[in-house]
Scaffold this motif. Structure first.
Motif, PDB file in Angstrom:
ATOM      1  N   LYS A  12       0.827  -1.153   0.003  1.00  0.00           N
ATOM      2  CA  LYS A  12      -0.163  -0.030  -0.001  1.00  0.00           C
ATOM      3  C   LYS A  12       0.855   1.321  -0.050  1.00  0.00           C
ATOM      4  O   LYS A  12       2.028   1.075   0.120  1.00  0.00           O
ATOM      5  CB  LYS A  12      -0.792   0.021   1.165  1.00  0.00           C
ATOM      6  CG  LYS A  12      -1.891  -1.129   1.340  1.00  0.00           C
ATOM      7  CD  LYS A  12      -2.740  -1.370   2.479  1.00  0.00           C
ATOM      8  CE  LYS A  12      -3.690  -2.245   2.550  1.00  0.00           C
ATOM      9  NZ  LYS A  12      -4.810  -2.206   3.706  1.00  0.00           N
ATOM     10  N   ARG A  55       2.514  -6.619   9.333  1.00  0.00           N
ATOM     11  CA  ARG A  55       1.926  -5.676  10.041  1.00  0.00           C
ATOM     12  C   ARG A  55       2.670  -5.563  11.772  1.00  0.00           C
ATOM     13  O   ARG A  55       2.615  -4.545  12.194  1.00  0.00           O
ATOM     14  CB  ARG A  55       0.821  -5.898  10.019  1.00  0.00           C
ATOM     15  CG  ARG A  55       0.172  -5.784   8.579  1.00  0.00           C
ATOM     16  CD  ARG A  55      -1.449  -6.149   8.541  1.00  0.00           C
ATOM     17  NE  ARG A  55      -2.000  -5.637   7.390  1.00  0.00           N
ATOM     18  CZ  ARG A  55      -3.150  -6.246   6.944  1.00  0.00           C
ATOM     19  NH1 ARG A  55      -3.878  -7.067   7.463  1.00  0.00           N
ATOM     20  NH2 ARG A  55      -3.512  -5.828   5.861  1.00  0.00           N
ATOM     21  N   ARG A  69      -1.551 -14.430   4.119  1.00  0.00           N
ATOM     22  CA  ARG A  69      -2.044 -13.617   5.062  1.00  0.00           C
ATOM     23  C   ARG A  69      -1.389 -14.084   6.679  1.00  0.00           C
ATOM     24  O   ARG A  69      -1.322 -12.975   7.471  1.00  0.00           O
ATOM     25  CB  ARG A  69      -3.636 -13.982   5.207  1.00  0.00           C
ATOM     26  CG  ARG A  69      -4.349 -13.178   4.171  1.00  0.00           C
ATOM     27  CD  ARG A  69      -5.883 -13.360   4.002  1.00  0.00           C
ATOM     28  NE  ARG A  69      -6.517 -13.058   5.371  1.00  0.00           N
ATOM     29  CZ  ARG A  69      -7.063 -11.777   5.171  1.00  0.00           C
ATOM     30  NH1 ARG A  69      -6.809 -10.821   4.251  1.00  0.00           N
ATOM     31  NH2 ARG A  69      -7.675 -11.016   6.119  1.00  0.00           N
ATOM     32  N   THR A  78      -5.413  -7.820  10.509  1.00  0.00           N
ATOM     33  CA  THR A  78      -5.573  -6.288  10.029  1.00  0.00           C
ATOM     34  C   THR A  78      -5.413  -5.344  10.874  1.00  0.00           C
ATOM     35  O   THR A  78      -4.709  -4.295  10.425  1.00  0.00           O
ATOM     36  CB  THR A  78      -7.263  -6.360   9.886  1.00  0.00           C
ATOM     37  OG1 THR A  78      -7.711  -7.174   9.249  1.00  0.00           O
ATOM     38  CG2 THR A  78      -7.532  -5.074   9.015  1.00  0.00           C
ATOM     39  N   VAL A  81      -4.540   0.614  12.101  1.00  0.00           N
ATOM     40  CA  VAL A  81      -5.249  -0.213  11.143  1.00  0.00           C
ATOM     41  C   VAL A  81      -5.448   0.621   9.762  1.00  0.00           C
ATOM     42  O   VAL A  81      -5.287  -0.107   8.702  1.00  0.00           O
ATOM     43  CB  VAL A  81      -6.824  -0.622  11.818  1.00  0.00           C
ATOM     44  CG1 VAL A  81      -7.726   0.637  11.869  1.00  0.00           C
ATOM     45  CG2 VAL A  81      -7.229  -1.762  10.835  1.00  0.00           C
ATOM     46  N   PHE A 120     -15.103   3.607   7.578  1.00  0.00           N
ATOM     47  CA  PHE A 120     -13.938   3.813   7.318  1.00  0.00           C
ATOM     48  C   PHE A 120     -13.699   3.748   5.711  1.00  0.00           C
ATOM     49  O   PHE A 120     -12.795   4.176   5.208  1.00  0.00           O
ATOM     50  CB  PHE A 120     -12.946   2.977   7.965  1.00  0.00           C
ATOM     51  CG  PHE A 120     -13.200   1.624   7.757  1.00  0.00           C
ATOM     52  CD1 PHE A 120     -12.665   0.807   6.447  1.00  0.00           C
ATOM     53  CD2 PHE A 120     -13.687   0.770   8.759  1.00  0.00           C
ATOM     54  CE1 PHE A 120     -12.712  -0.432   6.275  1.00  0.00           C
ATOM     55  CE2 PHE A 120     -13.934  -0.591   8.521  1.00  0.00           C
ATOM     56  CZ  PHE A 120     -13.402  -1.126   7.457  1.00  0.00           C
ATOM     57  N   ASN A 143      -1.838   0.192   7.534  1.00  0.00           N
ATOM     58  CA  ASN A 143      -1.184  -1.270   7.574  1.00  0.00           C
ATOM     59  C   ASN A 143      -0.439  -1.958   6.535  1.00  0.00           C
ATOM     60  O   ASN A 143      -0.352  -3.051   6.545  1.00  0.00           O
ATOM     61  CB  ASN A 143      -2.378  -2.284   8.140  1.00  0.00           C
ATOM     62  CG  ASN A 143      -3.548  -2.372   7.210  1.00  0.00           C
ATOM     63  OD1 ASN A 143      -3.420  -2.135   6.150  1.00  0.00           O
ATOM     64  ND2 ASN A 143      -4.388  -3.135   7.463  1.00  0.00           N
TER      65      ASN A 143
HETATM   66  P1  IDP Z   1      -7.432  -7.187   5.597  1.00  0.00           P
HETATM   67  O1  IDP Z   1      -6.570  -5.975   4.591  1.00  0.00           O
HETATM   68  O2  IDP Z   1      -6.775  -7.646   6.781  1.00  0.00           O
HETATM   69  O3  IDP Z   1      -7.916  -8.193   4.684  1.00  0.00           O
HETATM   70  P2  IDP Z   1     -10.384  -6.052   5.670  1.00  0.00           P
HETATM   71  O4  IDP Z   1     -11.290  -6.286   6.632  1.00  0.00           O
HETATM   72  O5  IDP Z   1     -10.365  -6.635   4.351  1.00  0.00           O
HETATM   73  O6  IDP Z   1      -8.690  -6.455   6.205  1.00  0.00           O
HETATM   74  O7  IDP Z   1     -10.200  -4.294   5.471  1.00  0.00           O
HETATM   75  C1  IDP Z   1      -9.566  -3.833   4.419  1.00  0.00           C
HETATM   76  C2  IDP Z   1      -8.458  -2.800   4.793  1.00  0.00           C
HETATM   77  O8  IDP Z   1      -9.535  -1.854   5.335  1.00  0.00           O
HETATM   78  C3  IDP Z   1      -7.653  -2.870   5.889  1.00  0.00           C
HETATM   79  O9  IDP Z   1      -6.420  -3.739   5.743  1.00  0.00           O
HETATM   80  C4  IDP Z   1      -7.471  -1.640   6.683  1.00  0.00           C
HETATM   81  O10 IDP Z   1      -6.485  -0.908   5.469  1.00  0.00           O
HETATM   82  C5  IDP Z   1      -8.894  -0.894   6.401  1.00  0.00           C
HETATM   83  N1  IDP Z   1      -9.636  -1.020   7.784  1.00  0.00           N
HETATM   84  C6  IDP Z   1     -10.234  -2.210   7.927  1.00  0.00           C
HETATM   85  N2  IDP Z   1     -10.751  -1.930   9.029  1.00  0.00           N
HETATM   86  C7  IDP Z   1     -10.658  -0.887   9.518  1.00  0.00           C
HETATM   87  C8  IDP Z   1     -10.912   0.042  10.649  1.00  0.00           C
HETATM   88  O11 IDP Z   1     -11.694  -0.347  11.473  1.00  0.00           O
HETATM   89  N3  IDP Z   1     -10.497   1.380  10.488  1.00  0.00           N
HETATM   90  C9  IDP Z   1      -9.468   1.898   9.446  1.00  0.00           C
HETATM   91  N4  IDP Z   1      -9.413   1.143   8.345  1.00  0.00           N
HETATM   92  C10 IDP Z   1      -9.793  -0.342   8.302  1.00  0.00           C
END
Ligand code: IDP
Ligand code: MG
Length: 162
Positions: A20, A113, A96, A102, A120, A68, A123
């Motif tokens: 990212k 991470r 993963r 996450t 978050v 978000f 990340n």
């Molecule tokens: P992942 O990347 O671990 O698969 P997902 O739930 O698919 O997680 O969420 C995608 C992305 O959205 C996360 O990697 C993070 O950048 C962002 N994200 C997820 N949950 C939150 C949150 O609660 N606050 C802010 N950003 C979030």
């Protein structure tokens, strides 16, 4: 394999991994690639781009409606990303595991991470969460064309099964 035994199939598959914008800006591209390489996965596609809003919304379409979501789209479009296809045995799940959960606060030390992230919303890296989503994401980011067919000569030293 001994004669008469059917060959065992390894769960070789592909996943979409993306550094990212924060990972690129922080100079972690090499570190992240290195972790997948050293683990024993095979790089099958690599390119850099700056994502537009429509593509970010499509990539994260399952999260549309989350509070978000607008910030997430802005974040992903905020600078260059490094897009990759990695292949190997159970690479979706194992990828993963390399990345960590996450929220970097909860991510185990030793994961990307866990070692480099704090929040978050910053990340560092994306990894597909299923084989099906991996296929969808690879065709979204690579258009199904820009990956490379090759097999490392060291494969028999990484994989017992083919
Ligand atoms: P992942 O990347 O671990 O698969 P997902 O739930 O698919 O997680 O969420 C995608 C992305 O959205 C996360 O990697 C993070 O950048 C962002 N994200 C997820 N949950 C939150 C949150 O609660 N606050 C802010 N950003 C979030
Ligand atoms: Mg996800």
């Amino acid at each position: 394999r001994p004669a008469g035994l059917a060959p065992l199939q390894a769960h070789s598959e592909q996943t979409y991994i993306m550094v990212k914008p924060d990972g690129v800006q922080r100079g972690l591209v090499g570190e992240i690639i290195s972790r997948f390489e050293k683990k024993g996965f095979t790089l099958k596609g690599l390119q850099m781009c700056i994502c537009d809003k429509a593509k970010a919304e499509e990539h994260y379409r399952d999260l549309e409606g989350k509070p978000f979501f607008p910030n997430l789209v802005d974040y992903i479009c905020s600078g260059p990303v490094v897009c990759m296809v990695w292949e190997g045995t159970d690479v979706v799940k194992a990828g993963r595991n390399l990345i960590g959960v996450t929220n970097p606060t909860d991510a185990a030390p030793g994961t990307i991470r866990g070692d480099f992230g704090v929040e978050v919303g910053r990340n560092l890296v994306h990894g597909s969460d299923s084989v099906e989503n991996g296929e969808r994401e690879i065709s979204l980011w690579f258009g199904g064309t820009d990956t490379v067919e090759w097999e490392p000569t060291m494969t028999p030293w990484i994989k017992e099964l083919s």
